[in-house]
Structures are given as structure tokens and as C-alpha cells.
Motif scaffolding. Structure first.
Motif, PDB file in Angstrom:
ATOM      1  N   CYS A   1       8.804   6.589  -3.139  1.00 60.23           N
ATOM      2  CA  CYS A   1       8.627   6.527  -1.682  1.00 60.23           C
ATOM      3  C   CYS A   1       9.929   6.896  -0.965  1.00 60.23           C
ATOM      4  O   CYS A   1      11.022   6.585  -1.427  1.00 60.23           O
ATOM      5  CB  CYS A   1       8.194   5.126  -1.256  1.00 60.23           C
ATOM      6  SG  CYS A   1       6.541   4.703  -1.825  1.00 60.23           S
ATOM      7  N   ALA A   2       9.768   7.513   0.192  1.00 55.61           N
ATOM      8  CA  ALA A   2      10.920   7.873   1.014  1.00 55.61           C
ATOM      9  C   ALA A   2      11.293   6.745   1.963  1.00 55.61           C
ATOM     10  O   ALA A   2      12.417   6.704   2.452  1.00 55.61           O
ATOM     11  CB  ALA A   2      10.615   9.137   1.811  1.00 55.61           C
ATOM     12  N   LEU A   3      10.343   5.852   2.251  1.00 55.75           N
ATOM     13  CA  LEU A   3      10.661   4.731   3.128  1.00 55.75           C
ATOM     14  C   LEU A   3       9.699   3.583   2.897  1.00 55.75           C
ATOM     15  O   LEU A   3       8.627   3.752   2.313  1.00 55.75           O
ATOM     16  CB  LEU A   3      10.670   5.161   4.602  1.00 55.75           C
ATOM     17  CG  LEU A   3       9.370   5.639   5.236  1.00 55.75           C
ATOM     18  CD1 LEU A   3       8.749   4.513   6.039  1.00 55.75           C
ATOM     19  CD2 LEU A   3       9.663   6.804   6.163  1.00 55.75           C
ATOM     20  N   VAL A   4      10.133   2.427   3.347  1.00 56.51           N
ATOM     21  CA  VAL A   4       9.320   1.213   3.317  1.00 56.51           C
ATOM     22  C   VAL A   4       9.134   0.796   4.771  1.00 56.51           C
ATOM     23  O   VAL A   4      10.090   0.804   5.544  1.00 56.51           O
ATOM     24  CB  VAL A   4      10.014   0.083   2.535  1.00 56.51           C
ATOM     25  CG1 VAL A   4       9.206  -1.202   2.608  1.00 56.51           C
ATOM     26  CG2 VAL A   4      10.250   0.498   1.086  1.00 56.51           C
TER      27      VAL A   4
ATOM     28  N   THR B   1       0.855  -1.180   0.000  1.00 55.32           N
ATOM     29  CA  THR B   1       0.000   0.000   0.000  1.00 55.32           C
ATOM     30  C   THR B   1       0.891   1.230   0.000  1.00 55.32           C
ATOM     31  O   THR B   1       1.812   1.328   0.815  1.00 55.32           O
ATOM     32  CB  THR B   1      -0.914   0.024   1.242  1.00 55.32           C
ATOM     33  OG1 THR B   1      -1.660  -1.206   1.291  1.00 55.32           O
ATOM     34  CG2 THR B   1      -1.879   1.196   1.195  1.00 55.32           C
ATOM     35  N   TYR B   2       0.635   2.137  -0.907  1.00 50.09           N
ATOM     36  CA  TYR B   2       1.368   3.396  -0.963  1.00 50.09           C
ATOM     37  C   TYR B   2       0.572   4.433  -0.182  1.00 50.09           C
ATOM     38  O   TYR B   2      -0.589   4.691  -0.483  1.00 50.09           O
ATOM     39  CB  TYR B   2       1.601   3.826  -2.410  1.00 50.09           C
ATOM     40  CG  TYR B   2       2.479   2.844  -3.145  1.00 50.09           C
ATOM     41  CD1 TYR B   2       3.828   2.731  -2.818  1.00 50.09           C
ATOM     42  CD2 TYR B   2       1.968   2.017  -4.123  1.00 50.09           C
ATOM     43  CE1 TYR B   2       4.645   1.819  -3.469  1.00 50.09           C
ATOM     44  CE2 TYR B   2       2.785   1.094  -4.777  1.00 50.09           C
ATOM     45  CZ  TYR B   2       4.113   1.009  -4.440  1.00 50.09           C
ATOM     46  OH  TYR B   2       4.929   0.103  -5.078  1.00 50.09           O
ATOM     47  N   VAL B   3       1.225   4.986   0.860  1.00 49.18           N
ATOM     48  CA  VAL B   3       0.543   5.865   1.800  1.00 49.18           C
ATOM     49  C   VAL B   3       1.132   7.268   1.702  1.00 49.18           C
ATOM     50  O   VAL B   3       2.308   7.471   2.023  1.00 49.18           O
ATOM     51  CB  VAL B   3       0.688   5.346   3.249  1.00 49.18           C
ATOM     52  CG1 VAL B   3      -0.064   6.236   4.227  1.00 49.18           C
ATOM     53  CG2 VAL B   3       0.228   3.894   3.352  1.00 49.18           C
ATOM     54  N   PRO B   4       0.332   8.253   1.261  1.00 49.17           N
ATOM     55  CA  PRO B   4       0.824   9.630   1.258  1.00 49.17           C
ATOM     56  C   PRO B   4       0.815  10.179   2.685  1.00 49.17           C
ATOM     57  O   PRO B   4       0.057   9.697   3.534  1.00 49.17           O
ATOM     58  CB  PRO B   4      -0.190  10.370   0.382  1.00 49.17           C
ATOM     59  CG  PRO B   4      -1.454   9.577   0.520  1.00 49.17           C
ATOM     60  CD  PRO B   4      -1.042   8.147   0.759  1.00 49.17           C
ATOM     61  N   GLY B   5       1.654  11.136   2.939  1.00 53.56           N
ATOM     62  CA  GLY B   5       1.673  11.717   4.280  1.00 53.56           C
ATOM     63  C   GLY B   5       2.297  13.098   4.278  1.00 53.56           C
ATOM     64  O   GLY B   5       3.019  13.469   3.359  1.00 53.56           O
ATOM     65  N   LEU B   6       2.003  13.850   5.302  1.00 55.47           N
ATOM     66  CA  LEU B   6       2.614  15.164   5.463  1.00 55.47           C
ATOM     67  C   LEU B   6       3.964  15.065   6.164  1.00 55.47           C
ATOM     68  O   LEU B   6       4.850  15.894   5.939  1.00 55.47           O
ATOM     69  CB  LEU B   6       1.686  16.086   6.251  1.00 55.47           C
ATOM     70  CG  LEU B   6       0.401  16.458   5.525  1.00 55.47           C
ATOM     71  CD1 LEU B   6      -0.504  17.267   6.444  1.00 55.47           C
ATOM     72  CD2 LEU B   6       0.697  17.221   4.257  1.00 55.47           C
TER      73      LEU B   6
ATOM     74  N   GLY C   1       6.182  15.658   3.438  1.00 57.83           N
ATOM     75  CA  GLY C   1       5.239  15.201   2.421  1.00 57.83           C
ATOM     76  C   GLY C   1       5.628  13.886   1.765  1.00 57.83           C
ATOM     77  O   GLY C   1       5.192  13.600   0.649  1.00 57.83           O
ATOM     78  N   ALA C   2       6.421  13.100   2.463  1.00 63.23           N
ATOM     79  CA  ALA C   2       6.924  11.853   1.879  1.00 63.23           C
ATOM     80  C   ALA C   2       5.834  10.787   1.781  1.00 63.23           C
ATOM     81  O   ALA C   2       4.980  10.661   2.659  1.00 63.23           O
ATOM     82  CB  ALA C   2       8.079  11.318   2.716  1.00 63.23           C
ATOM     83  N   GLU C   3       5.901  10.047   0.710  1.00 63.85           N
ATOM     84  CA  GLU C   3       5.053   8.874   0.551  1.00 63.85           C
ATOM     85  C   GLU C   3       5.838   7.671   1.076  1.00 63.85           C
ATOM     86  O   GLU C   3       7.054   7.619   0.981  1.00 63.85           O
ATOM     87  CB  GLU C   3       4.698   8.667  -0.916  1.00 63.85           C
ATOM     88  CG  GLU C   3       3.670   7.586  -1.132  1.00 63.85           C
ATOM     89  CD  GLU C   3       2.996   7.672  -2.491  1.00 63.85           C
ATOM     90  OE1 GLU C   3       1.911   7.111  -2.626  1.00 63.85           O
ATOM     91  OE2 GLU C   3       3.560   8.304  -3.397  1.00 63.85           O
TER      92      GLU C   3
END
Length: 150
Positions: free
Chosen positions: A116-119, A70-75, A79-81
Motif C-alpha cells: 500500500c502507498a498509504l493508510v 480493507t485494502y482498496v485499489p485505486g487509479l 494506481g496506488a493501493e
């Protein structure tokens, strides 16, 4: 020589995926082996959501592994996904042969391609072999996961 590809699951894969989920100590206690209305509904919702991917490891036409990404957007993190990986399973007769490592490397590469910035993932505290497996892939136990069963 075995050929394994990673692809989006299709409805015909659902019985094999359900069998993988139930094929371990924890899964036997919380998953069924029959495709029922709840699994059908969940599969339809995952398939319809462009941020969710039920991925199977297909070895010459046979499902031998699965995971949900699941790809999760975030602030947070500017703002990294992030990529959330869940329900990682390898068929019992294929465990210990490197398939899980190949699956996870593929998922990590997909997360990077997706920007993505992280897993991240969670693993049950009793799965000590899984903890070692994920550490060997470079994951760190940086957070404590807290869940509430409803």
C-alpha cells in the motif's frame, strides 16, 4: 507476561467483537451487544472478501481489541493501493496500556507488506483523544470526511 497476537477473527470471536464495538459512548448509540442476523451477514461477507480483514488482538486466548482493515485499489496516486482501517477498538480495561498503539503499528506494517502507498482512517470529530493518538502515530488530518447516513 501477557502475550498478544493479531489474527483474523473467526465466527466464535463475533460476540467479543460486537461487545467491543458497543463499549464506548458512540458505540452504545449505534451498535447492539447481541449477535443478530445483521452482524452474522456482515461477518460472513467480510470473511468471504479477500480484501477485507477483521483482525482481533488475542491476549492469551481472549479478544481484547479489534479492527477492520480493507485494502482498496485505486487509479489515483498512480494506481496506488491504500489500506483503510476502521472500527478500531480496545477493551476498556486495556486502554491506556499501549495495546492500541501496538495494534496500529501492526496494521501499518501489514499495509506496507501488502504494498500500500498509504493508510487512511476516519475518526469521529468528537473523539479528541483518538485524534491525538493518531497524530502521535504520524497520521495527519489532510482531508475532511463527509458521510451520508442512509
Amino acid at each position: 507476561m501477557r502475550t498478544v497476537i493479531f489474527r483474523e477473527a473467526v465466527r466464535a470471536d463475533l460476540p467479543a467483537v460486537i461487545a467491543l464495538l458497543a463499549d464506548d459512548v458512540l458505540g452504545r448509540a449505534r451498535d447492539c451487544t447481541e449477535v443478530d442476523e445483521a452482524y452474522e451477514k456482515a461477518f460472513a461477507e467480510i470473511s468471504a472478501d479477500p480484501r477485507n480483514h477483521l483482525v482481533v488482538a488475542d491476549e492469551d486466548g481472549v479478544v481484547v481489541g479489534c479492527m477492520q482493515i480493507t485494502y482498496v485499489p485505486g487509479l489515483g496516486r498512480h494506481g496506488a493501493e491504500r489500506s483503510l482501517i476502521e472500527s478500531v477498538r480496545v477493551r476498556s480495561d486495556r486502554r491506556g496500556q499501549g495495546l492500541g498503539r501496538t495494534m496500529m503499528r501492526w496494521a501499518i506494517d501489514e499495509a506496507a507488506r501488502h504494498g500500500c502507498a498509504l493508510v487512511q482512517l476516519t475518526t469521529d470529530k468528537t473523539r479528541t483523544d483518538a485524534h491525538r493518538f493518531y497524530r502521535d502515530l504520524g497520521f495527519t488530518a489532510s482531508h475532511e470526511a463527509i458521510k451520508l447516513t442512509l
